[in-house]
Design a protein around this motif. Sequence first.
Motif, PDB file in Angstrom:
ATOM      1  N   LEU A  12       0.649  -1.506   0.316  1.00 15.69           N
ATOM      2  CA  LEU A  12      -0.160  -0.088  -0.304  1.00 15.69           C
ATOM      3  C   LEU A  12       0.691   1.012   0.198  1.00 15.69           C
ATOM      4  N   THR A  13       1.836   1.226   1.164  1.00 11.58           N
ATOM      5  CA  THR A  13       2.771   2.362   0.926  1.00 11.58           C
ATOM      6  C   THR A  13       3.152   2.715  -0.803  1.00 11.58           C
ATOM      7  N   PHE A  14       3.280   1.479  -1.095  1.00  8.27           N
ATOM      8  CA  PHE A  14       4.401   1.596  -2.843  1.00  8.27           C
ATOM      9  C   PHE A  14       3.386   1.977  -3.626  1.00  8.27           C
ATOM     10  N   ILE A  15       2.286   1.266  -3.643  1.00  9.54           N
ATOM     11  CA  ILE A  15       0.996   2.089  -4.406  1.00  9.54           C
ATOM     12  C   ILE A  15       0.470   4.004  -3.627  1.00  9.54           C
ATOM     13  N   LEU A  16       0.795   4.048  -3.242  1.00  8.59           N
ATOM     14  CA  LEU A  16       1.055   5.491  -2.544  1.00  8.59           C
ATOM     15  C   LEU A  16       1.904   6.441  -2.524  1.00  8.59           C
ATOM     16  N   VAL A  17       2.815   6.254  -2.872  1.00 10.58           N
ATOM     17  CA  VAL A  17       4.093   6.701  -3.076  1.00 10.58           C
ATOM     18  C   VAL A  17       4.782   6.977  -4.529  1.00 10.58           C
ATOM     19  N   ALA A  18       3.436   5.950  -5.650  1.00  8.24           N
ATOM     20  CA  ALA A  18       3.230   5.707  -7.043  1.00  8.24           C
ATOM     21  C   ALA A  18       2.828   6.924  -7.485  1.00  8.24           C
ATOM     22  N   MET A  19       0.921   6.701  -6.691  1.00  7.88           N
ATOM     23  CA  MET A  19       0.527   8.006  -7.057  1.00  7.88           C
ATOM     24  C   MET A  19       0.505   9.002  -7.116  1.00  7.88           C
ATOM     25  N   ILE A  20       1.170   9.895  -5.643  1.00 10.98           N
ATOM     26  CA  ILE A  20       2.167  10.932  -5.237  1.00 10.98           C
ATOM     27  C   ILE A  20       2.557  11.848  -6.965  1.00 10.98           C
ATOM     28  N   PHE A  21       3.611  10.526  -6.634  1.00  3.25           N
ATOM     29  CA  PHE A  21       4.940  10.325  -8.466  1.00  3.25           C
ATOM     30  C   PHE A  21       4.305  10.884  -9.501  1.00  3.25           C
ATOM     31  N   GLN A  22       2.855  10.184  -9.611  1.00  5.43           N
ATOM     32  CA  GLN A  22       2.312  10.093 -10.778  1.00  5.43           C
ATOM     33  C   GLN A  22       1.814  12.049 -10.944  1.00  5.43           C
ATOM     34  N   SER A  23       1.442  11.732 -10.196  1.00  2.57           N
ATOM     35  CA  SER A  23       0.471  12.926  -9.881  1.00  2.57           C
ATOM     36  C   SER A  23       1.302  14.494 -10.157  1.00  2.57           C
ATOM     37  N   LEU A  24       2.571  14.208  -9.036  1.00  6.62           N
ATOM     38  CA  LEU A  24       3.785  15.645  -9.383  1.00  6.62           C
ATOM     39  C   LEU A  24       4.010  15.654 -10.767  1.00  6.62           C
ATOM     40  N   VAL A  25       4.180  14.310 -11.630  1.00  9.11           N
ATOM     41  CA  VAL A  25       4.855  14.225 -12.953  1.00  9.11           C
ATOM     42  C   VAL A  25       3.222  14.796 -13.750  1.00  9.11           C
ATOM     43  N   ALA A  26       2.788  14.459 -13.466  1.00  7.30           N
ATOM     44  CA  ALA A  26       1.003  15.210 -14.573  1.00  7.30           C
ATOM     45  C   ALA A  26       0.877  16.638 -13.835  1.00  7.30           C
ATOM     46  N   THR A  27       0.846  16.783 -13.265  1.00  4.57           N
ATOM     47  CA  THR A  27       0.645  18.480 -12.855  1.00  4.57           C
ATOM     48  C   THR A  27       2.216  19.346 -13.507  1.00  4.57           C
ATOM     49  N   ASN A  28       3.311  18.891 -13.267  1.00  2.20           N
ATOM     50  CA  ASN A  28       4.698  19.339 -14.586  1.00  2.20           C
ATOM     51  C   ASN A  28       4.462  19.687 -15.631  1.00  2.20           C
ATOM     52  N   THR A  29       4.044  18.318 -16.436  1.00  8.40           N
ATOM     53  CA  THR A  29       3.588  18.110 -17.423  1.00  8.40           C
ATOM     54  C   THR A  29       2.125  19.179 -17.849  1.00  8.40           C
ATOM     55  N   ALA A  30       1.214  19.793 -16.823  1.00  8.39           N
ATOM     56  CA  ALA A  30       0.119  20.403 -17.002  1.00  8.39           C
ATOM     57  C   ALA A  30       0.830  21.832 -17.413  1.00  8.39           C
ATOM     58  N   ALA A  31       1.839  22.245 -16.880  1.00  9.41           N
ATOM     59  CA  ALA A  31       2.435  23.268 -15.995  1.00  9.41           C
ATOM     60  C   ALA A  31       3.529  23.567 -17.199  1.00  9.41           C
ATOM     61  N   ALA A  32       3.625  23.038 -18.171  1.00  9.59           N
ATOM     62  CA  ALA A  32       4.953  23.230 -18.523  1.00  9.59           C
ATOM     63  C   ALA A  32       3.777  23.598 -19.929  1.00  9.59           C
ATOM     64  N   LYS A  33       4.321  24.956 -21.256  1.00  5.00           N
ATOM     65  CA  LYS A  33       3.833  26.132 -21.147  1.00  5.00           C
ATOM     66  C   LYS A  33       4.110  25.659 -23.028  1.00  5.00           C
ATOM     67  N   PRO A  34       3.221  24.973 -23.765  1.00  2.00           N
ATOM     68  CA  PRO A  34       3.801  24.476 -25.383  1.00  2.00           C
ATOM     69  C   PRO A  34       4.894  26.192 -26.496  1.00  2.00           C
ATOM     70  N   GLY A  35       5.317  25.104 -26.958  1.00  2.13           N
ATOM     71  CA  GLY A  35       5.955  25.436 -27.806  1.00  2.13           C
ATOM     72  C   GLY A  35       7.801  25.824 -27.732  1.00  2.13           C
ATOM     73  N   ASP A  36       8.318  26.906 -27.882  1.00  2.00           N
ATOM     74  CA  ASP A  36       9.675  27.068 -27.650  1.00  2.00           C
ATOM     75  C   ASP A  36       9.957  28.375 -27.199  1.00  2.00           C
ATOM     76  N   LEU A  37       9.912  29.508 -26.341  1.00  2.61           N
ATOM     77  CA  LEU A  37      10.148  30.500 -26.102  1.00  2.61           C
ATOM     78  C   LEU A  37      11.654  30.859 -25.842  1.00  2.61           C
ATOM     79  N   ALA A  38      12.831  31.330 -26.513  1.00  5.12           N
ATOM     80  CA  ALA A  38      13.882  31.560 -25.901  1.00  5.12           C
ATOM     81  C   ALA A  38      14.127  32.746 -25.445  1.00  5.12           C
ATOM     82  N   ILE A  39      15.118  33.010 -23.906  1.00  4.97           N
ATOM     83  CA  ILE A  39      15.596  34.341 -24.245  1.00  4.97           C
ATOM     84  C   ILE A  39      16.718  34.416 -24.615  1.00  4.97           C
ATOM     85  N   ASN A  40      17.701  34.692 -25.630  1.00  2.00           N
ATOM     86  CA  ASN A  40      18.719  34.508 -25.853  1.00  2.00           C
ATOM     87  C   ASN A  40      19.467  35.266 -25.709  1.00  2.00           C
ATOM     88  N   ALA A  41      19.027  37.263 -25.416  1.00  3.27           N
ATOM     89  CA  ALA A  41      20.170  37.736 -24.575  1.00  3.27           C
ATOM     90  C   ALA A  41      19.571  38.752 -24.102  1.00  3.27           C
TER      91      ALA A  41
END
Length: 300
Positions: A12-41
């Motif tokens: 159960l502990t393993f399942i809980l940790v896996a769910m938390i990790f998956q949630s964090l990954v999903a959150t970070n993926t959702a927060a990332a903006k599409p495309g590629d804007l670069a601050i060149n200089a």
Amino acid sequence: MSRVNEVRSHFLTFILVAMIFQSLVATNTAAAKPGDLAINAVINPAPGATYTTFDIVSIVIEIENNENDTSSERKINWAVCTGEKTYQACFGDSLFDGIKILAGMNANQTQQVEIGSFTDWNQNRSYTLAVGFDDYDQNVSNDKITSQFTLTNAYVDLSVGVSNPFSDIPFLTTLENKYVINSNTDYVLEFPYTLESCGTCIFDATFGWKLYSMNGQSITESNNTQTLASTSGIEKAFTEVLPTFNHHSQGTFLFEFGLYNSSDDVDVIPSNNLHTITIEINDKLDIKVKEMFPTQDPTA
């Protein structure tokens, strides 16, 4: 039974940790903006440059849309802190900070954007500027940048204008865009410059010229030193008379002129102190037809 419960507990502990990790990954993926804007200089304040502490410093960066589609709106955060600091440390110890909302950019567009400004009155120290997008996009490596610069309360900058001192001498001929002068002849030359110096700055300037061969070998030089009055922090225009120029040999030469040294409150931008032109010393090409009269004469 206790062994079964122990295994079940670990599972159960393993399942809980896996769910938390998956949630964090999903959150970070959702927060990332599409495309590629670069601050060149960072355009301003220029990295490594020195500025007067009594002016407003504008913050300008170059941004590029590396995608073939129009970018979405993005939020840019900036911070200014003292000393040399990392990106995170600068935001954590900022003297000044701000936010700029960047509108969508066209595909493959590059533009310079002013994102803020600040002033730190009567200081003499180094700073770090940290700039980054509020949300990372698909390429996080170009989403933030840092650079260092300096403010001083003893700012002095003398800038030599792009000019040709021989252009003011009447009736000189030219050869392949070079003014032709004579050997063993005195030439009184002058050039324009601008000066900005603080109200208490003492500025001793050594003006002069140097003559080089076309391969860069120094041949002869002349200079003089004078004390320039303060401009009270205002950029003003002046004209300087160079030491008399005279050379005994003929040929093609490089003629360099401007500010060669400064003392007391030293010039903070040496890259704009000198200018170089090419001259021709030739005693055979010393006549130039300025006017012919009458302009048409069949018997001439």
